[in-house]
Design a protein around this motif. Sequence first.
Motif, PDB file in Angstrom:
ATOM      1  N   GLY A  32      25.670  28.286  36.030  1.00 62.05           N
ATOM      2  CA  GLY A  32      25.558  29.243  34.933  1.00 62.05           C
ATOM      3  C   GLY A  32      26.902  29.835  34.550  1.00 62.05           C
ATOM      4  N   ARG A  33      26.894  30.657  33.508  1.00 61.56           N
ATOM      5  CA  ARG A  33      28.114  31.321  33.029  1.00 61.56           C
ATOM      6  C   ARG A  33      27.827  32.815  32.868  1.00 61.56           C
ATOM      7  NH1 ARG A  33      31.882  28.119  32.806  1.00 61.56           N
ATOM      8  NH2 ARG A  33      33.314  29.535  31.799  1.00 61.56           N
ATOM      9  N   PHE A  34      28.808  33.630  33.257  1.00 63.46           N
ATOM     10  CA  PHE A  34      28.679  35.083  33.242  1.00 63.46           C
ATOM     11  C   PHE A  34      29.929  35.718  32.683  1.00 63.46           C
ATOM     12  CE2 PHE A  34      26.139  33.385  36.628  1.00 63.46           C
ATOM     13  CZ  PHE A  34      24.957  34.089  36.535  1.00 63.46           C
ATOM     14  N   ARG A  35      29.779  36.922  32.184  1.00 66.31           N
ATOM     15  CA  ARG A  35      30.926  37.746  31.802  1.00 66.31           C
ATOM     16  C   ARG A  35      30.888  38.978  32.697  1.00 66.31           C
ATOM     17  NH1 ARG A  35      30.132  38.257  26.714  1.00 66.31           N
ATOM     18  NH2 ARG A  35      31.519  36.555  26.162  1.00 66.31           N
ATOM     19  N   VAL A  36      32.012  39.264  33.335  1.00 69.35           N
ATOM     20  CA  VAL A  36      32.150  40.469  34.148  1.00 69.35           C
ATOM     21  C   VAL A  36      33.177  41.351  33.459  1.00 69.35           C
ATOM     22  CG1 VAL A  36      32.838  41.402  36.383  1.00 69.35           C
ATOM     23  CG2 VAL A  36      31.585  39.265  36.278  1.00 69.35           C
ATOM     24  N   GLY A  42      38.084  48.030  30.630  1.00 70.47           N
ATOM     25  CA  GLY A  42      37.556  47.250  29.517  1.00 70.47           C
ATOM     26  C   GLY A  42      37.898  45.774  29.608  1.00 70.47           C
ATOM     27  N   GLU A  43      38.685  45.385  30.606  1.00 70.12           N
ATOM     28  CA  GLU A  43      39.072  43.989  30.788  1.00 70.12           C
ATOM     29  C   GLU A  43      37.851  43.164  31.194  1.00 70.12           C
ATOM     30  OE1 GLU A  43      42.393  41.424  33.289  1.00 70.12           O
ATOM     31  OE2 GLU A  43      42.122  43.546  33.719  1.00 70.12           O
ATOM     32  N   SER A  44      37.696  41.979  30.594  1.00 76.13           N
ATOM     33  CA  SER A  44      36.551  41.143  30.935  1.00 76.13           C
ATOM     34  C   SER A  44      36.998  39.726  31.250  1.00 76.13           C
ATOM     35  CB  SER A  44      35.502  41.153  29.827  1.00 76.13           C
ATOM     36  OG  SER A  44      36.003  40.519  28.681  1.00 76.13           O
ATOM     37  N   HIS A  45      36.159  39.035  32.021  1.00 71.42           N
ATOM     38  CA  HIS A  45      36.431  37.665  32.440  1.00 71.42           C
ATOM     39  C   HIS A  45      35.139  36.873  32.335  1.00 71.42           C
ATOM     40  CE1 HIS A  45      40.275  38.961  34.149  1.00 71.42           C
ATOM     41  NE2 HIS A  45      39.606  40.017  34.580  1.00 71.42           N
ATOM     42  N   GLU A  46      35.239  35.663  31.797  1.00 71.65           N
ATOM     43  CA  GLU A  46      34.089  34.770  31.761  1.00 71.65           C
ATOM     44  C   GLU A  46      34.180  33.863  32.988  1.00 71.65           C
ATOM     45  OE1 GLU A  46      32.249  31.455  28.809  1.00 71.65           O
ATOM     46  OE2 GLU A  46      32.954  33.325  27.885  1.00 71.65           O
ATOM     47  N   LEU A  47      33.090  33.781  33.730  1.00 66.99           N
ATOM     48  CA  LEU A  47      33.067  33.035  34.984  1.00 66.99           C
ATOM     49  C   LEU A  47      32.026  31.932  34.937  1.00 66.99           C
ATOM     50  CD1 LEU A  47      33.101  36.126  37.370  1.00 66.99           C
ATOM     51  CD2 LEU A  47      35.058  34.797  36.589  1.00 66.99           C
ATOM     52  N   GLY A  48      32.298  30.848  35.665  1.00 59.94           N
ATOM     53  CA  GLY A  48      31.370  29.736  35.729  1.00 59.94           C
ATOM     54  C   GLY A  48      31.323  29.137  37.120  1.00 59.94           C
ATOM     55  N   ARG A  62      30.231  45.633  34.545  1.00 56.07           N
ATOM     56  CA  ARG A  62      29.046  45.130  33.815  1.00 56.07           C
ATOM     57  C   ARG A  62      28.966  43.630  34.031  1.00 56.07           C
ATOM     58  NH1 ARG A  62      29.470  47.295  28.625  1.00 56.07           N
ATOM     59  NH2 ARG A  62      28.084  48.897  29.402  1.00 56.07           N
ATOM     60  N   LEU A  63      27.783  43.158  34.354  1.00 54.32           N
ATOM     61  CA  LEU A  63      27.521  41.730  34.516  1.00 54.32           C
ATOM     62  C   LEU A  63      26.592  41.291  33.392  1.00 54.32           C
ATOM     63  CD1 LEU A  63      27.688  39.126  36.199  1.00 54.32           C
ATOM     64  CD2 LEU A  63      25.676  39.936  37.438  1.00 54.32           C
ATOM     65  N   GLN A  64      27.041  40.328  32.603  1.00 54.73           N
ATOM     66  CA  GLN A  64      26.250  39.795  31.490  1.00 54.73           C
ATOM     67  C   GLN A  64      26.048  38.292  31.720  1.00 54.73           C
ATOM     68  OE1 GLN A  64      29.306  41.356  28.808  1.00 54.73           O
ATOM     69  NE2 GLN A  64      27.599  42.103  27.546  1.00 54.73           N
ATOM     70  N   ALA A  65      24.793  37.856  31.764  1.00 55.33           N
ATOM     71  CA  ALA A  65      24.478  36.446  31.946  1.00 55.33           C
ATOM     72  C   ALA A  65      24.515  35.741  30.594  1.00 55.33           C
ATOM     73  CB  ALA A  65      23.107  36.294  32.603  1.00 55.33           C
ATOM     74  N   LEU A  66      25.410  34.776  30.449  1.00 54.94           N
ATOM     75  CA  LEU A  66      25.532  34.020  29.206  1.00 54.94           C
ATOM     76  C   LEU A  66      24.582  32.822  29.205  1.00 54.94           C
ATOM     77  CD1 LEU A  66      29.423  34.125  28.983  1.00 54.94           C
ATOM     78  CD2 LEU A  66      27.756  35.694  27.950  1.00 54.94           C
ATOM     79  N   THR A  67      24.193  32.359  30.398  1.00 56.85           N
ATOM     80  CA  THR A  67      23.209  31.287  30.569  1.00 56.85           C
ATOM     81  C   THR A  67      22.353  31.647  31.783  1.00 56.85           C
ATOM     82  OG1 THR A  67      24.558  29.958  32.079  1.00 56.85           O
ATOM     83  CG2 THR A  67      24.837  29.541  29.712  1.00 56.85           C
ATOM     84  N   ASP A  68      21.267  30.911  32.022  1.00 56.00           N
ATOM     85  CA  ASP A  68      20.494  31.103  33.245  1.00 56.00           C
ATOM     86  C   ASP A  68      21.342  30.699  34.431  1.00 56.00           C
ATOM     87  OD1 ASP A  68      18.214  32.047  32.022  1.00 56.00           O
ATOM     88  OD2 ASP A  68      17.261  30.074  31.946  1.00 56.00           O
TER      89      ASP A  68
END
Length: 68
Positions: A32-36, A42-48, A62-68
């Motif tokens: 999956g892919r997430f944004r933390v 305010g800095e964010s990182h997309e993780l996979g 903040r943890l945001q799920a971009l996919t399951d």
Amino acid sequence: MGFSYNDNRVQKGSDTDLWYKHHWEANHILSGRFRVTDLTSGESHELGPGMAYNVGPKDRHRLQALTD
């Protein structure tokens, strides 16, 4: 140092503010892919898959799920 091991599944669209004020946490993304987002800077990182992130007592995030 004590630790626990958890397998968490998060659904796409989940958006959660988190703060572990009494411990550190290490997270390894298996799929999956997430944004933390650091809620202080305010800095964010997309993780996979294959990536990891660590947060501690000063890290409101903040943890945001971009996919399951």
